[in-house]
Design a protein around this motif. Structure first.
Motif, PDB file in Angstrom:
ATOM      1  N   LYS A  47       0.837  -1.194   0.000  1.00  0.00           N
ATOM      2  CA  LYS A  47       0.000   0.000   0.000  1.00  0.00           C
ATOM      3  C   LYS A  47       0.868   1.238   0.000  1.00  0.00           C
ATOM      4  CE  LYS A  47      -3.383   0.085   2.981  1.00  0.00           C
ATOM      5  NZ  LYS A  47      -4.204  -0.044   4.189  1.00  0.00           N
ATOM      6  N   THR A  48       0.325   2.304  -0.562  1.00  0.00           N
ATOM      7  CA  THR A  48       0.979   3.600  -0.501  1.00  0.00           C
ATOM      8  C   THR A  48      -0.095   4.671  -0.539  1.00  0.00           C
ATOM      9  OG1 THR A  48       2.753   4.961  -1.391  1.00  0.00           O
ATOM     10  CG2 THR A  48       1.321   3.861  -2.989  1.00  0.00           C
ATOM     11  N   GLU A  49       0.236   5.861  -0.143  1.00  0.00           N
ATOM     12  CA  GLU A  49      -0.704   6.979  -0.174  1.00  0.00           C
ATOM     13  C   GLU A  49      -0.031   8.173  -0.806  1.00  0.00           C
ATOM     14  OE1 GLU A  49      -2.475   7.972   3.553  1.00  0.00           O
ATOM     15  OE2 GLU A  49      -2.840   5.887   4.081  1.00  0.00           O
ATOM     16  N   GLY A  50      -0.846   9.039  -1.380  1.00  0.00           N
ATOM     17  CA  GLY A  50      -0.328  10.261  -1.977  1.00  0.00           C
ATOM     18  C   GLY A  50      -1.192  10.702  -3.137  1.00  0.00           C
ATOM     19  N   GLU A  51      -0.882  11.860  -3.654  1.00  0.00           N
ATOM     20  CA  GLU A  51      -1.593  12.388  -4.808  1.00  0.00           C
ATOM     21  C   GLU A  51      -1.220  11.561  -6.037  1.00  0.00           C
ATOM     22  OE1 GLU A  51      -1.717  16.524  -7.290  1.00  0.00           O
ATOM     23  OE2 GLU A  51      -1.353  16.614  -5.138  1.00  0.00           O
ATOM     24  N   MET A  52      -2.227  11.217  -6.872  1.00  0.00           N
ATOM     25  CA  MET A  52      -1.960  10.365  -8.018  1.00  0.00           C
ATOM     26  C   MET A  52      -2.273  11.072  -9.328  1.00  0.00           C
ATOM     27  SD  MET A  52      -3.281   6.544  -8.966  1.00  0.00           S
ATOM     28  CE  MET A  52      -4.864   6.902  -9.689  1.00  0.00           C
ATOM     29  N   ALA A  53      -1.376  10.906 -10.290  1.00  0.00           N
ATOM     30  CA  ALA A  53      -1.600  11.354 -11.665  1.00  0.00           C
ATOM     31  C   ALA A  53      -1.736  10.092 -12.505  1.00  0.00           C
ATOM     32  CB  ALA A  53      -0.427  12.190 -12.155  1.00  0.00           C
ATOM     33  N   LYS A  54      -2.776  10.024 -13.346  1.00  0.00           N
ATOM     34  CA  LYS A  54      -3.020   8.839 -14.148  1.00  0.00           C
ATOM     35  C   LYS A  54      -3.118   9.223 -15.611  1.00  0.00           C
ATOM     36  CE  LYS A  54      -6.111   4.935 -14.686  1.00  0.00           C
ATOM     37  NZ  LYS A  54      -6.986   5.046 -15.819  1.00  0.00           N
ATOM     38  N   THR A  55      -2.539   8.385 -16.464  1.00  0.00           N
ATOM     39  CA  THR A  55      -2.623   8.596 -17.893  1.00  0.00           C
ATOM     40  C   THR A  55      -2.876   7.252 -18.576  1.00  0.00           C
ATOM     41  OG1 THR A  55      -1.488   9.394 -19.865  1.00  0.00           O
ATOM     42  CG2 THR A  55      -0.111   8.424 -18.175  1.00  0.00           C
ATOM     43  N   ASN A  56      -3.548   7.277 -19.700  1.00  0.00           N
ATOM     44  CA  ASN A  56      -3.753   6.065 -20.492  1.00  0.00           C
ATOM     45  C   ASN A  56      -2.690   5.921 -21.570  1.00  0.00           C
ATOM     46  OD1 ASN A  56      -6.063   5.212 -19.114  1.00  0.00           O
ATOM     47  ND2 ASN A  56      -7.317   6.634 -20.256  1.00  0.00           N
ATOM     48  N   GLU A  57      -1.785   6.895 -21.660  1.00  0.00           N
ATOM     49  CA  GLU A  57      -0.697   6.851 -22.637  1.00  0.00           C
ATOM     50  C   GLU A  57       0.521   6.177 -22.023  1.00  0.00           C
ATOM     51  OE1 GLU A  57      -0.012  10.721 -24.716  1.00  0.00           O
ATOM     52  OE2 GLU A  57      -1.456  11.373 -23.201  1.00  0.00           O
ATOM     53  N   GLY A  66       4.624  11.766  -5.137  1.00  0.00           N
ATOM     54  CA  GLY A  66       3.288  11.292  -5.446  1.00  0.00           C
ATOM     55  C   GLY A  66       3.322   9.964  -6.175  1.00  0.00           C
ATOM     56  N   ILE A  67       2.228   9.696  -6.874  1.00  0.00           N
ATOM     57  CA  ILE A  67       2.032   8.408  -7.519  1.00  0.00           C
ATOM     58  C   ILE A  67       1.702   8.646  -8.982  1.00  0.00           C
ATOM     59  CG2 ILE A  67       0.636   6.308  -7.512  1.00  0.00           C
ATOM     60  CD1 ILE A  67       0.066   7.101  -4.478  1.00  0.00           C
ATOM     61  N   LEU A  68       2.348   7.904  -9.856  1.00  0.00           N
ATOM     62  CA  LEU A  68       2.095   8.005 -11.290  1.00  0.00           C
ATOM     63  C   LEU A  68       1.594   6.656 -11.778  1.00  0.00           C
ATOM     64  CD1 LEU A  68       2.265   9.456 -14.021  1.00  0.00           C
ATOM     65  CD2 LEU A  68       4.663   8.741 -14.145  1.00  0.00           C
ATOM     66  N   ALA A  69       0.401   6.630 -12.362  1.00  0.00           N
ATOM     67  CA  ALA A  69      -0.182   5.408 -12.913  1.00  0.00           C
ATOM     68  C   ALA A  69      -0.189   5.540 -14.426  1.00  0.00           C
ATOM     69  CB  ALA A  69      -1.595   5.220 -12.388  1.00  0.00           C
ATOM     70  N   THR A  70       0.456   4.593 -15.101  1.00  0.00           N
ATOM     71  CA  THR A  70       0.606   4.643 -16.550  1.00  0.00           C
ATOM     72  C   THR A  70       0.714   3.228 -17.102  1.00  0.00           C
ATOM     73  OG1 THR A  70       1.967   5.497 -18.357  1.00  0.00           O
ATOM     74  CG2 THR A  70       3.110   4.897 -16.360  1.00  0.00           C
ATOM     75  N   PRO A  71       0.242   2.990 -18.327  1.00  0.00           N
ATOM     76  CA  PRO A  71       0.518   1.682 -18.933  1.00  0.00           C
ATOM     77  C   PRO A  71       2.017   1.593 -19.231  1.00  0.00           C
ATOM     78  CG  PRO A  71      -1.171   2.884 -20.175  1.00  0.00           C
ATOM     79  CD  PRO A  71      -0.590   3.825 -19.173  1.00  0.00           C
ATOM     80  N   LEU A  72       2.629   0.473 -18.919  1.00  0.00           N
ATOM     81  CA  LEU A  72       4.050   0.291 -19.186  1.00  0.00           C
ATOM     82  C   LEU A  72       4.267  -0.248 -20.604  1.00  0.00           C
ATOM     83  CD1 LEU A  72       6.874   0.483 -18.000  1.00  0.00           C
ATOM     84  CD2 LEU A  72       6.596  -1.839 -17.139  1.00  0.00           C
ATOM     85  N   ASP A  73       3.431  -1.201 -20.979  1.00  0.00           N
ATOM     86  CA  ASP A  73       3.475  -1.760 -22.324  1.00  0.00           C
ATOM     87  C   ASP A  73       2.162  -2.506 -22.550  1.00  0.00           C
ATOM     88  OD1 ASP A  73       3.729  -4.313 -21.061  1.00  0.00           O
ATOM     89  OD2 ASP A  73       5.890  -4.111 -21.060  1.00  0.00           O
ATOM     90  N   PHE A 113       3.726   3.809 -10.129  1.00  0.00           N
ATOM     91  CA  PHE A 113       5.060   4.153  -9.622  1.00  0.00           C
ATOM     92  C   PHE A 113       4.917   5.135  -8.481  1.00  0.00           C
ATOM     93  CE2 PHE A 113       5.573   3.092 -14.061  1.00  0.00           C
ATOM     94  CZ  PHE A 113       6.660   2.244 -14.032  1.00  0.00           C
ATOM     95  N   ARG A 114       5.654   4.938  -7.417  1.00  0.00           N
ATOM     96  CA  ARG A 114       5.710   5.906  -6.316  1.00  0.00           C
ATOM     97  C   ARG A 114       6.951   6.745  -6.536  1.00  0.00           C
ATOM     98  NH1 ARG A 114       6.273   4.765   0.113  1.00  0.00           N
ATOM     99  NH2 ARG A 114       6.499   6.934   0.679  1.00  0.00           N
ATOM    100  N   LEU A 115       6.760   8.053  -6.589  1.00  0.00           N
ATOM    101  CA  LEU A 115       7.863   8.980  -6.862  1.00  0.00           C
ATOM    102  C   LEU A 115       8.251   9.681  -5.561  1.00  0.00           C
ATOM    103  CD1 LEU A 115       6.265  10.407 -10.096  1.00  0.00           C
ATOM    104  CD2 LEU A 115       7.978   8.614  -9.956  1.00  0.00           C
ATOM    105  N   ASP A 116       9.497   9.541  -5.191  1.00  0.00           N
ATOM    106  CA  ASP A 116       9.973  10.101  -3.921  1.00  0.00           C
ATOM    107  C   ASP A 116      11.053  11.152  -4.119  1.00  0.00           C
ATOM    108  OD1 ASP A 116       8.352   8.547  -2.228  1.00  0.00           O
ATOM    109  OD2 ASP A 116       9.727   6.874  -2.403  1.00  0.00           O
TER     110      ASP A 116
END
Length: 64
Positions: free
Chosen positions: A5-15, A45-52, A60-63
């Motif tokens: 688990k992790t917490e934080g602001e998340m940015a999400k992209t479908n690209e 924060g947190i970045l959600a993205t398709p990897l492949d 990904f958790r960015l610190d």
């Protein structure tokens, strides 16, 4: 991080975002054109993205 688990602001992209050529880890900035996050800086924060095509959503958790 795998699982857990992790917490934080998340940015999400479908690209897909290339961490080889499309992201500057030292500055935390998206450098790949024409990505919708081009020029945006992610230091915390947190970045959600398709990897492949096999991994439709990777988080990904960015610190800074």
């Amino acid at each position: 991080m795998r699982g857990g688990k992790t917490e934080g602001e998340m940015a999400k992209t479908n690209e897909m975002l290339s961490f080889w050529r499309g992201f500057d880890p030292a500055g935390g900035k998206v450098t790949g054109r024409p990505h919708s996050f081009y020029g945006k800086r992610f230091t915390y924060g947190i970045l959600a993205t398709p990897l492949d095509l096999l991994n439709p959503l990777v988080i990904f958790r960015l610190d800074g």
